[in-house]
Design a protein around this motif. Structure first.
Motif, PDB file in Angstrom:
ATOM      1  N   PHE A 107      63.304  13.513  45.666  1.00 42.80           N
ATOM      2  CA  PHE A 107      63.258  14.955  45.431  1.00 42.80           C
ATOM      3  C   PHE A 107      63.337  15.720  46.740  1.00 42.80           C
ATOM      4  O   PHE A 107      64.008  16.749  46.831  1.00 42.80           O
ATOM      5  CB  PHE A 107      61.996  15.355  44.675  1.00 42.80           C
ATOM      6  CG  PHE A 107      61.917  14.828  43.258  1.00 42.80           C
ATOM      7  CD1 PHE A 107      62.987  14.190  42.646  1.00 42.80           C
ATOM      8  CD2 PHE A 107      60.751  14.957  42.530  1.00 42.80           C
ATOM      9  CE1 PHE A 107      62.904  13.711  41.351  1.00 42.80           C
ATOM     10  CE2 PHE A 107      60.655  14.487  41.237  1.00 42.80           C
ATOM     11  CZ  PHE A 107      61.727  13.862  40.645  1.00 42.80           C
ATOM     12  N   ALA A 112      64.836  19.108  45.461  1.00 42.63           N
ATOM     13  CA  ALA A 112      64.461  19.391  44.076  1.00 42.63           C
ATOM     14  C   ALA A 112      62.950  19.434  43.932  1.00 42.63           C
ATOM     15  O   ALA A 112      62.220  18.782  44.680  1.00 42.63           O
ATOM     16  CB  ALA A 112      65.036  18.320  43.158  1.00 42.63           C
ATOM     17  N   LYS A 113      62.495  20.225  42.971  1.00 41.52           N
ATOM     18  CA  LYS A 113      61.064  20.318  42.694  1.00 41.52           C
ATOM     19  C   LYS A 113      60.680  19.593  41.413  1.00 41.52           C
ATOM     20  O   LYS A 113      59.528  19.243  41.220  1.00 41.52           O
ATOM     21  CB  LYS A 113      60.651  21.785  42.585  1.00 41.52           C
ATOM     22  CG  LYS A 113      60.816  22.533  43.887  1.00 41.52           C
ATOM     23  CD  LYS A 113      60.403  23.976  43.744  1.00 41.52           C
ATOM     24  CE  LYS A 113      60.632  24.687  45.069  1.00 41.52           C
ATOM     25  NZ  LYS A 113      60.343  26.124  44.988  1.00 41.52           N
ATOM     26  N   ARG A 114      61.660  19.393  40.527  1.00 38.81           N
ATOM     27  CA  ARG A 114      61.403  18.756  39.230  1.00 38.81           C
ATOM     28  C   ARG A 114      62.463  17.691  38.958  1.00 38.81           C
ATOM     29  O   ARG A 114      63.517  17.674  39.570  1.00 38.81           O
ATOM     30  CB  ARG A 114      61.468  19.803  38.110  1.00 38.81           C
ATOM     31  CG  ARG A 114      60.448  20.897  38.196  1.00 38.81           C
ATOM     32  CD  ARG A 114      60.670  21.968  37.110  1.00 38.81           C
ATOM     33  NE  ARG A 114      61.988  22.595  37.160  1.00 38.81           N
ATOM     34  CZ  ARG A 114      62.339  23.539  38.033  1.00 38.81           C
ATOM     35  NH1 ARG A 114      61.476  23.947  38.936  1.00 38.81           N
ATOM     36  NH2 ARG A 114      63.548  24.070  37.996  1.00 38.81           N
ATOM     37  N   ARG A 115      62.154  16.828  37.993  1.00 38.91           N
ATOM     38  CA  ARG A 115      63.091  15.776  37.600  1.00 38.91           C
ATOM     39  C   ARG A 115      64.412  16.361  37.123  1.00 38.91           C
ATOM     40  O   ARG A 115      65.484  15.891  37.500  1.00 38.91           O
ATOM     41  CB  ARG A 115      62.491  14.938  36.461  1.00 38.91           C
ATOM     42  CG  ARG A 115      61.380  14.028  36.889  1.00 38.91           C
ATOM     43  CD  ARG A 115      60.724  13.405  35.651  1.00 38.91           C
ATOM     44  NE  ARG A 115      60.096  12.160  36.035  1.00 38.91           N
ATOM     45  CZ  ARG A 115      60.450  10.972  35.566  1.00 38.91           C
ATOM     46  NH1 ARG A 115      61.380  10.862  34.664  1.00 38.91           N
ATOM     47  NH2 ARG A 115      59.847   9.882  35.997  1.00 38.91           N
ATOM     48  N   THR A 116      64.333  17.369  36.266  1.00 38.35           N
ATOM     49  CA  THR A 116      65.555  17.955  35.715  1.00 38.35           C
ATOM     50  C   THR A 116      66.413  18.574  36.809  1.00 38.35           C
ATOM     51  O   THR A 116      67.637  18.473  36.782  1.00 38.35           O
ATOM     52  CB  THR A 116      65.228  19.017  34.648  1.00 38.35           C
ATOM     53  OG1 THR A 116      64.325  19.975  35.200  1.00 38.35           O
ATOM     54  CG2 THR A 116      64.612  18.382  33.416  1.00 38.35           C
ATOM     55  N   GLN A 117      65.767  19.193  37.774  1.00 41.73           N
ATOM     56  CA  GLN A 117      66.506  19.793  38.884  1.00 41.73           C
ATOM     57  C   GLN A 117      67.150  18.704  39.743  1.00 41.73           C
ATOM     58  O   GLN A 117      68.280  18.858  40.205  1.00 41.73           O
ATOM     59  CB  GLN A 117      65.562  20.656  39.726  1.00 41.73           C
ATOM     60  CG  GLN A 117      66.270  21.465  40.783  1.00 41.73           C
ATOM     61  CD  GLN A 117      65.306  22.316  41.592  1.00 41.73           C
ATOM     62  OE1 GLN A 117      64.109  22.034  41.663  1.00 41.73           O
ATOM     63  NE2 GLN A 117      65.838  23.351  42.225  1.00 41.73           N
ATOM     64  N   ALA A 118      66.439  17.603  39.949  1.00 38.55           N
ATOM     65  CA  ALA A 118      66.988  16.488  40.730  1.00 38.55           C
ATOM     66  C   ALA A 118      68.232  15.914  40.048  1.00 38.55           C
ATOM     67  O   ALA A 118      69.241  15.643  40.703  1.00 38.55           O
ATOM     68  CB  ALA A 118      65.936  15.400  40.904  1.00 38.55           C
ATOM     69  N   GLN A 120      70.222  17.485  37.940  1.00 38.97           N
ATOM     70  CA  GLN A 120      71.286  18.487  38.021  1.00 38.97           C
ATOM     71  C   GLN A 120      71.933  18.490  39.406  1.00 38.97           C
ATOM     72  O   GLN A 120      73.162  18.489  39.528  1.00 38.97           O
ATOM     73  CB  GLN A 120      70.711  19.868  37.706  1.00 38.97           C
ATOM     74  CG  GLN A 120      71.739  20.973  37.746  1.00 38.97           C
ATOM     75  CD  GLN A 120      71.117  22.338  37.503  1.00 38.97           C
ATOM     76  OE1 GLN A 120      69.920  22.513  37.609  1.00 38.97           O
ATOM     77  NE2 GLN A 120      71.965  23.309  37.188  1.00 38.97           N
ATOM     78  N   LEU A 121      71.131  18.470  40.457  1.00 38.15           N
ATOM     79  CA  LEU A 121      71.668  18.467  41.824  1.00 38.15           C
ATOM     80  C   LEU A 121      72.450  17.181  42.108  1.00 38.15           C
ATOM     81  O   LEU A 121      73.471  17.210  42.784  1.00 38.15           O
ATOM     82  CB  LEU A 121      70.530  18.632  42.829  1.00 38.15           C
ATOM     83  CG  LEU A 121      69.847  20.004  42.832  1.00 38.15           C
ATOM     84  CD1 LEU A 121      68.573  19.975  43.681  1.00 38.15           C
ATOM     85  CD2 LEU A 121      70.803  21.065  43.341  1.00 38.15           C
TER      86      LEU A 121
END
Length: 129
Positions: A107, A112-118, A120-121
């Protein structure tokens, strides 16, 4: 006598006959438009071979640039599949804290701050499909 009966039948049921003809025309137009929109032509029962799609390959330059390890990439893929920390740990035969450590480092590297954001990135960076 037979002609008179047919004429009476046509007059008595003219609206039904007209509705049937209109329905048949609309069905034909609908089928034609459907085939046009999906880009296929009737194949007379024969299947058309689709070209093979190359398997996904992560962007190696981006992996090197972000310094993401193979284990972190493996954990990222499992996160993208929707597995929990416990499920990832069981699958990789490691402890929960090991998965959390790899995830935390991953992360940080992705910002990223969250799993979903990771996830997506990582997809935008072409690290995972």
């Amino acid at each position: 006598m037979m002609l008179a009966e047919n004429r009476l039948l046509g007059v008595a049921h003219s609206s039904e006959i007209y509705a049937l003809l209109v329905a048949a025309v609309f069905a034909g137009v609908g089928i034609r438009l459907g085939l046009t929109f999906i880009g296929r032509k009737p194949t007379n029962g024969q299947d058309v071979a689709m070209p093979a799609v190359d398997p996904f390959r992560p962007d190696d330059e981006r992996l090197t640039e972000l310094k993401i390890t193979p284990r972190e990439l493996e954990i990222l893929r499992l996160i993208a599949e929707g597995l929990s920390t416990r499920e990832i740990a069981d699958k990789l035969f490691v402890s929960d804290s090991t998965v959390k450590t790899h995830s935390s480092r991953l992360f940080d590297k992705l910002g990223a701050k969250r799993r979903t954001q990771a996830v997506q990135l990582a997809k935008v960076a072409r690290l995972i499909p």
